[in-house]
Motif scaffolding. Structure first.
Motif, short mmCIF file in Angstrom:
data_model
loop_
_atom_site.label_atom_id
_atom_site.label_comp_id
_atom_site.label_asym_id
_atom_site.label_seq_id
_atom_site.Cartn_x
_atom_site.Cartn_y
_atom_site.Cartn_z
N MET A 168 55.13 50.24 45.01
CA MET A 168 54.08 50.52 44.46
C MET A 168 54.14 50.25 43.41
O MET A 168 55.32 49.66 42.37
N MET A 169 52.99 48.92 42.87
CA MET A 169 53.62 48.08 42.48
C MET A 169 51.61 48.15 41.41
O MET A 169 50.98 49.00 41.51
N VAL A 170 52.56 48.37 39.27
CA VAL A 170 51.31 48.47 38.25
C VAL A 170 50.93 46.58 37.85
O VAL A 170 52.20 46.14 37.69
N ASP A 171 49.90 46.41 37.71
CA ASP A 171 50.24 45.32 36.90
C ASP A 171 49.07 45.04 35.23
O ASP A 171 48.62 46.30 35.48
N CYS A 172 49.10 43.93 34.99
CA CYS A 172 49.57 44.98 33.54
C CYS A 172 47.90 43.57 33.25
O CYS A 172 48.46 42.46 33.22
N HIS A 173 46.61 43.84 33.09
CA HIS A 173 45.72 42.86 32.56
C HIS A 173 45.70 42.04 30.84
O HIS A 173 45.87 40.48 31.84
N GLU A 174 46.45 42.93 30.43
CA GLU A 174 46.71 41.82 28.80
C GLU A 174 48.04 40.66 30.13
O GLU A 174 47.28 38.90 29.06
N THR A 175 49.13 40.72 29.91
CA THR A 175 50.08 40.06 29.54
C THR A 175 49.96 39.77 31.53
O THR A 175 50.99 38.29 31.32
N LYS A 176 49.37 40.08 32.36
CA LYS A 176 49.53 39.59 33.64
C LYS A 176 50.68 39.65 34.09
O LYS A 176 51.11 39.20 35.57
N LYS A 177 51.36 40.50 33.73
CA LYS A 177 52.82 41.12 34.26
C LYS A 177 52.05 41.88 35.50
O LYS A 177 51.90 43.21 35.33
N ARG A 178 53.39 42.25 36.54
CA ARG A 178 53.39 43.43 37.34
C ARG A 178 54.62 43.77 37.25
O ARG A 178 56.13 43.58 37.24
N TYR A 179 54.49 45.20 37.38
CA TYR A 179 56.04 45.83 37.60
C TYR A 179 55.49 47.22 38.50
O TYR A 179 55.11 47.39 39.47
#
Length: 554
Positions: free
Chosen positions: A116-127
């Motif tokens: 299960m992943m989440v993305d950050c709209h600002e930094t474009k990083k995925r965690y």
């Protein structure tokens, strides 16, 4: 007359003062001494992929060869090991990286091998969702703010304190007062007040979504859905697919272990900690097939044998542990799982990371490839779709074993010791690499970087030095080098002082240095200097190959 024994700072015995290196120092060392480079470094690198240099390629090859010898080729199938129900045989295969796509549907990888992943709209990083945690605090207006820590931060508390001071203007003289302990992101109802790692505004994280970890590729010229295939995420399935082939063509009886070493690929979203978690890696796996009622005894046997293997090759007992999984941690197929874990330098004090897993997989895999995708049940049941049809059909091949000796038929249970060659290399490097003090004083001669690697694993087995570049010493040294090079990876070095040559050899883990001096020319003896004890002894020139054989093979 020149002294027959090379005199260096080694005359001072190394003191107990030594230290292990940090991960950052190990990464720097690996690049500088030719162990590991960033893949495609000249183009800026590619995250999660690594190239092994001259020293790293030799070390990794030696780890794999030692594993294969100890687990497969040197195994005596006529003797029952202590604590086991019977003798057993071992053999090996080398299966294809790309298997039929149905392999991964039936095994569960297509459905379950995801994060299960989440993305950050600002930094474009995925965690990875389960890797994010943080703490609540009040922002400048007194509103609740959840600051998330970076998953790869060595110290989450330090990272969070630093972020809070910067964002909220808290001076170093004041303590950061948090409103909660470290909390997993999964415990939050929504992410509106979450400040993602490295983001400047809150509320930039998406909702969690599934991300499959397998690399997709295509077979043939057309790139249609029918041509899609996957790079294998593990080597195990190739063994299961070939179980009957191996059994029939080799005339084997159970218990039987089938081993394999090969590349695997996982599309890790956040590869980190050097080669600990990467997208391309090499596995050393075996599947041990046995009668169901004996599986627990074999499970315990392989736990101990695999632990002993690491200890015998030099890992320190205080840096390694065995951890049995709780029921809630078990994979969908496992009846029991144990991790052999190592205290990697990027872990916090008292924490360990996975080095190898030993699992009792039951008959799940063989039944799956015979019947079709199984549901997690006891006993396993065929997984059905909404229409009551098999979710993913199996091959229909019979996986029942006719055990003539026992007078019964059964689908074998499987014990799986699965080790990573890359993680093993990292553990051996972390454990063996030290900075040692050599007596008192200062300067570069008062300490040495030394890789205390086991001789069987050492990239270079011996270094051969002429004491000086004259009086026939280089010629004698080259002759010895040529004779020993036929069997072992040895090196020749005549540049610099003898002390500097010793240091260079120590740093890459050469177990012994053999020096050709004037007594070699006059009496046929050489000086052999031990890497770990710094002791020097004289042996006959003609005895050098046998000496090295005994050192390596024991």
């Amino acid at each position: 007359m020149r002294s027959s024994t090379p005199m260096t700072q080694d005359a001072a015995v190394a003191t107990a003062a030594s230290r292990r290196l940090s991960l950052e120092e190990i990464v720097s060392y690996c690049r500088r001494r030719g162990f590991i480079y960033q893949a495609s470094e000249i183009y800026g690198g590619i995250n999660g992929f690594w190239d092994f240099g001259p020293m790293g390629a030799e070390l990794k090859r030696n780890i794999k060869q030692t594993w294969w010898e100890d687990m497969v080729t040197r195994h005596n199938p006529l003797v029952a090991p202590a604590g086991t129900p019977s003798p057993f045989e071992m053999t090996g295969i080398d299966s294809s990286i790309i298997q039929h796509p149905q392999t991964w549907r039936v095994s569960g990888h297509s459905d379950l091998f995801s994060d299960m992943m989440v993305d950050c709209h600002e930094t474009k990083k995925r965690y990875r969702f389960d890797h994010l945690a943080g703490r609540w605090i009040k922002d400048r207006e007194g509103n609740p703010l959840f600051i998330a820590a970076a998953p790869d931060a060595p110290d989450a508390d330090a990272f969070l304190d630093q972020r809070a001071r910067k964002l909220l203007g808290i001076s170093k003289s004041r303590e950061v007062v948090w409103d909660s302990p470290l909390t997993d992101l999964a415990e939050l109802d929504d992410f509106a007040n979450v400040l993602a790692p490295h983001a400047s505004e809150k509320g930039t994280l998406t909702e969690p979504r599934e991300f499959n970890l397998m690399f997709k590729t295509y077979i043939g010229a057309m790139q249609t859905a029918a041509d899609a295939a996957f790079l294998r995420p593990e080597t195990a399935q190739g063994i299961f697919l070939n179980f009957r082939n191996v059994l029939d063509s080799g005339r084997f009886a159970l218990p039987l272990g089938i081993a394999q070493i090969g590349k695997s690929f996982r599309n890790e979203i956040t590869p980190r900690h050097f080669i600990f978690r990467s997208r391309e890696f090499e596995q050393m796996e075996m599947e041990f097939f046995c009668p169901p009622e004996t599986s627990h005894q074999w499970y315990k046997y392989w736990q101990q044998r695999r632990l002993d293997w690491y200890l015998d090759l030099g890992l320190r007992r205080e840096n390694i542990r065995v951890r049995e999984h709780e029921a809630s941690e078990l994979s969908h197929y496992a009846l029991g799982t144990t991790d052999i874990e190592y205290a990697y330098p990027f872990m916090a004090d008292g924490e360990f990371g996975e080095l190898e897993g030993i699992a009792n997989r039951g008959a799940f895999d063989l039944n799956s490839h015979s019947m079709g995708r199984l549901a997690k049940a006891d006993p396993p049941e065929l997984a059905l779709d909404e229409n009551g049809a098999p979710l993913h059909r199996g091959s229909g091949k019979n996986m029942v074993y006719n055990d003539v000796a026992r007078g019964e038929k059964y689908v074998p249970y499987v014990i799986e010791p699965a080790a990573g060659a890359d993680r093993a290399l990292l553990a051996f490097l972390c454990d063996a690499l030290e900075i040692e003090k050599l007596g008192e004083g200062g300067g570069e001669d008062s300490e040495r970087a030394v890789l205390h690697i086991h001789p069987r694993l050492a990239p270079v087995k011996a270094a051969i030095f002429p004491l000086v570049k004259k009086e026939g010493m280089p010629e004698a040294a080259r002759d010895l080098f040529g004779a020993m090079k036929r069997k072992w990876n040895v090196t020749y070095d005549e540049k610099g002082s003898i002390g500097r040559r010793y240091r260079r050899a120590d740093e890459v883990g050469v177990p012994v240095c053999i020096t050709i001096d004037d007594e070699t020319i006059s009496q046929g003896t050489v000086t052999v200097r031990d890497r770990d004890t710094l002791e020097q002894q004289r042996i006959k020139l003609d005895d050098c190959p046998a000496y090295l054989d005994k050192l390596i093979e024991g």
